[in-house]
Write a protein that holds these residues in place. Structure first.
Motif, mmCIF file in Angstrom:
data_model
loop_
_atom_site.group_PDB
_atom_site.id
_atom_site.type_symbol
_atom_site.label_atom_id
_atom_site.label_comp_id
_atom_site.label_asym_id
_atom_site.label_seq_id
_atom_site.Cartn_x
_atom_site.Cartn_y
_atom_site.Cartn_z
ATOM 1 N N HIS A 124 0.839 -1.250 -0.015
ATOM 2 C CA HIS A 124 -0.211 0.020 0.016
ATOM 3 C C HIS A 124 0.770 1.153 0.044
ATOM 4 O O HIS A 124 0.574 2.283 -0.661
ATOM 5 N N HIS A 128 1.234 4.421 -2.713
ATOM 6 C CA HIS A 128 0.942 5.944 -2.440
ATOM 7 C C HIS A 128 2.348 6.517 -2.986
ATOM 8 O O HIS A 128 1.801 7.491 -3.771
ATOM 9 N N SER A 150 0.249 9.334 5.528
ATOM 10 C CA SER A 150 -0.985 8.821 5.503
ATOM 11 C C SER A 150 -1.544 8.690 7.018
ATOM 12 O O SER A 150 -1.087 9.265 7.697
ATOM 13 N N ASP A 317 -6.623 7.060 -0.124
ATOM 14 C CA ASP A 317 -6.672 5.904 -0.828
ATOM 15 C C ASP A 317 -7.712 5.523 -2.042
ATOM 16 O O ASP A 317 -8.694 6.112 -2.105
ATOM 17 N N MET A 321 -3.776 3.938 -7.741
ATOM 18 C CA MET A 321 -2.428 3.734 -7.171
ATOM 19 C C MET A 321 -1.962 2.358 -7.168
ATOM 20 O O MET A 321 -0.990 2.142 -7.282
#
Ligand code: KG4
Ligand code: ZN
Length: 350
Positions: A124, A128, A150, A317, A321
């Motif tokens: 994840h 980003h 984040s 989110d 991406m």
């Protein structure tokens, strides 16, 4: 032969179409991209958490379960892509809430098996960073430094290739987004607090109050002390004047936002000096913060940095991406086994 080896390719197709699925926390998102161009990016927000003032993991998993098929269907429809034309399916493998990750990974595995196409597990936080390449004609040049901010992570990342990312600084405790959210909760603001504080700050004075900045070594951060400092400050002020927060909410928000921005940019500046790098990128949900964006743009002009910030919809989110990270992994033949499982903790360092 493992499924991951089966898909190894030496000739690259001119058009790679990836379905990206993001389900690490409280938003279910699916996106279709062709090479680095987004064809669709659907996000189903989960409002169910608002009344609890934070994400309730069990409710998040249930909402993902409910949303995932309609969101993927709609993403395919909007992109005008038939699922038979997909080159691969990328999904968030971690880090995140285990129940939420399991919904996305199980769905991605089943669909990739039924279509007999590769499965790609994506970190994840790597996604980003790679959001900076979405639809960009002039993307960041390697090596560059990315500040990822984040809800769960604050990292300074040295990026030497699409899949060559190394953390050179990070928070020892709360993340910047977490700090926005927790302090907003103390002030009675709804979840998520970051966008609320951003909104309220617009008519506040960023110099009205000053909060202490942590002294952390090297390129590392700490945000938990700031939360305590704001809590104690408000407690003292309200003792003297019960209407303090009603009168000064905008100023407190603007001052807090100013303080968090200063902490972040000070370390980013130090990182660029240490590594002698002037290609700089921003990533993560807090990258949507208007004060951080404006201040970083000013700093970039002053320091003659080449600055990259993803479009708003690719900061928080999103499936695009995950799809773009999947695209670069596809090019590198970096596929996942269908036996693999998601990871709640999944360090970025490669
Ligand atoms: O990257 P993200 O969508 O999810 C995680 O991976 O955690 O980031 C969510 C975080 C939340 O803490 C939220 O409050 C913060 O990003 N955020 C903002 C803004 N928009 C989202 N923080 C400050 N200002 C904003 N405009
Ligand atoms: Zn995120």
């Amino acid at each position: 032969m493992m499924p991951s080896d089966k898909y190894f390719h030496t000739d690259l197709p001119s058009s790679v179409i990836i379905l990206g699925i993001e389900s690490s926390c409280d938003d279910t998102s699916a996106s279709i991209i062709r090479n680095n161009t987004v064809l669709s990016n659907l996000i189903a927000n989960q409002d169910v958490h608002r009344k609890y003032g934070g994400v309730v993991p069990e409710l998040a998993s249930r909402a993902h379960q409910k949303n995932i098929i309609p969101v993927v269907d709609q993403a395919l429809k909007e992109a005008k892509v038939d699922k038979k034309d997909l080159s691969a399916i990328a999904y968030t493998k971690g880090p995140g809430l285990m129940g939420s990750l399991l919904v996305g990974s199980s769905f991605a595995k089943s669909l990739s098996a039924s279509l007999n196409i590769p499965l790609i597990g994506v970190n994840h936080l790597e996604a980003h960073v790679l959001a900076n390449f979405i639809g960009k004609k002039d993307p960041p040049q390697f090596p560059f430094i990315c500040l990822t901010v984040s809800g769960g992570h604050t990292q300074i990342v040295l990026v030497r290739g699409h899949l060559d990312l190394r953390i050179i600084g990070q928070s020892a405790d709360d993340a910047a987004g977490e700090s926005f959210d927790k302090i907003a909760k103390i002030m009675g603001l709804p979840y998520p607090g970051g966008p609320e504080i951003d909104k309220l700050s617009k008519i506040g004075d960023p110099k009205a109050f000053s909060f202490p900045k942590p002294k952390m070594p090297e390129l590392n951060f700490s945000f938990s002390g700031l939360k305590t400092a704001v809590f104690n400050f408000l407690h003292e002020q309200v003792k003297g004047d019960p209407a303090f927060l009603d009168k000064h909410l905008n100023d407190v928000c603007a001052s807090l936002q100013h303080c968090i921005t200063d902490i972040l940019l000070e370390k980013l500046e130090l990182a660029c000096e240490q590594y002698n790098i002037s290609e700089v990128a921003l990533a993560g949900g807090v990258a949507a913060n208007s004060h951080l964006r404006d201040s970083l743009m000013k700093l970039a002009v002053k320091k003659s940095w080449q600055l990259y910030i993803p479009d708003f919809q690719y900061c928080t989110d999103n499936g695009a991406m995950i799809a773009i990270a999947g695209y670069y992994k596809y090019l590198a033949n970096d596929f996942d086994d269908r036996e693999s499982s998601p990871k709640a903790r999944y360090p970025l360092s490669v």
